[in-house]
Design a protein around this motif. Structure first.
Motif, PDB file in Angstrom:
ATOM      1  N   UNK A 128       0.805  -1.222   0.000  1.00 35.25           N
ATOM      2  CA  UNK A 128       0.000   0.000   0.000  1.00 35.25           C
ATOM      3  C   UNK A 128       0.835   1.269   0.000  1.00 35.25           C
ATOM      4  N   UNK A 129       2.105   1.187   0.413  1.00 36.54           N
ATOM      5  CA  UNK A 129       2.963   2.374   0.428  1.00 36.54           C
ATOM      6  C   UNK A 129       3.493   2.716  -0.956  1.00 36.54           C
ATOM      7  N   UNK A 130       3.121   1.940  -1.950  1.00 39.73           N
ATOM      8  CA  UNK A 130       3.609   2.139  -3.307  1.00 39.73           C
ATOM      9  C   UNK A 130       2.502   2.691  -4.189  1.00 39.73           C
ATOM     10  N   UNK A 131       2.896   3.425  -5.205  1.00 40.80           N
ATOM     11  CA  UNK A 131       1.911   3.940  -6.159  1.00 40.80           C
ATOM     12  C   UNK A 131       1.344   2.780  -6.972  1.00 40.80           C
ATOM     13  N   UNK A 132       0.275   3.056  -7.674  1.00 41.44           N
ATOM     14  CA  UNK A 132      -0.339   2.023  -8.523  1.00 41.44           C
ATOM     15  C   UNK A 132       0.660   1.515  -9.560  1.00 41.44           C
ATOM     16  N   UNK A 133       1.422   2.419 -10.158  1.00 41.55           N
ATOM     17  CA  UNK A 133       2.415   2.025 -11.148  1.00 41.55           C
ATOM     18  C   UNK A 133       3.522   1.176 -10.558  1.00 41.55           C
ATOM     19  N   UNK A 134       3.984   1.537  -9.356  1.00 41.28           N
ATOM     20  CA  UNK A 134       5.022   0.749  -8.690  1.00 41.28           C
ATOM     21  C   UNK A 134       4.512  -0.642  -8.356  1.00 41.28           C
ATOM     22  N   UNK A 135       3.262  -0.725  -7.898  1.00 36.89           N
ATOM     23  CA  UNK A 135       2.686  -2.038  -7.588  1.00 36.89           C
ATOM     24  C   UNK A 135       2.591  -2.902  -8.842  1.00 36.89           C
ATOM     25  N   UNK A 136       2.246  -2.301  -9.978  1.00 39.32           N
ATOM     26  CA  UNK A 136       2.153  -3.060 -11.226  1.00 39.32           C
ATOM     27  C   UNK A 136       3.518  -3.634 -11.607  1.00 39.32           C
ATOM     28  N   UNK A 137       4.556  -2.826 -11.467  1.00 42.75           N
ATOM     29  CA  UNK A 137       5.913  -3.298 -11.775  1.00 42.75           C
ATOM     30  C   UNK A 137       6.298  -4.434 -10.832  1.00 42.75           C
ATOM     31  N   UNK A 138       6.054  -4.242  -9.551  1.00 40.60           N
ATOM     32  CA  UNK A 138       6.428  -5.255  -8.569  1.00 40.60           C
ATOM     33  C   UNK A 138       5.678  -6.561  -8.790  1.00 40.60           C
TER      34      UNK A 138
END
Length: 79
Positions: free
Chosen positions: A28-38
Motif C-alpha cells: 500500500x505504500x507504493x503507487x499504482x504504477x510501482x505495484x504493477x511493476x512489482x
C-alpha cells in the motif's frame, strides 16, 4: 543501462518497506504504477518455470517485454 538503474532504485525502495513475510496486500505504500511493476517482477519466476515446462522460451521474452513496458510507463507517468 538507464532503465536498469531506475529499476534498482525501485528495488531499494522495496527493500526498505517490505519484509519477506509480507504479501501483495502490503504494497500500500507504493503507487499504482510501482505495484504493477512489482507484481510483474513477482511473477517472473513462475513464467520461467512455465517456459521450461512447455518448451516455450517466448514466454520469458513476452514477460520481460511487458515488464519493460509497465516499468517505462511508470516512469513516464511519475516524472
Amino acid at each position: 543501462m538507464y532503465t536498469y538503474g531506475r529499476m534498482n532504485s525501485l528495488l531499494k525502495k522495496l527493500e526498505e518497506h517490505i519484509t519477506p513475510h509480507q504479501t501483495q496486500g502490503d504494497l500500500i505504500d507504493f503507487s499504482e504504477g510501482e505495484r504493477a511493476v512489482l507484481k510483474h517482477m513477482m511473477y517472473f519466476p513462475s513464467t520461467v518455470l512455465a517456459a521450461t515446462h512447455d518448451f516455450a522460451p517466448n514466454l520469458v521474452t513476452e514477460h520481460l517485454l511487458m515488464l519493460a513496458q509497465v516499468f517505462n510507463s511508470l516512469y513516464g507517468n511519475e516524472k
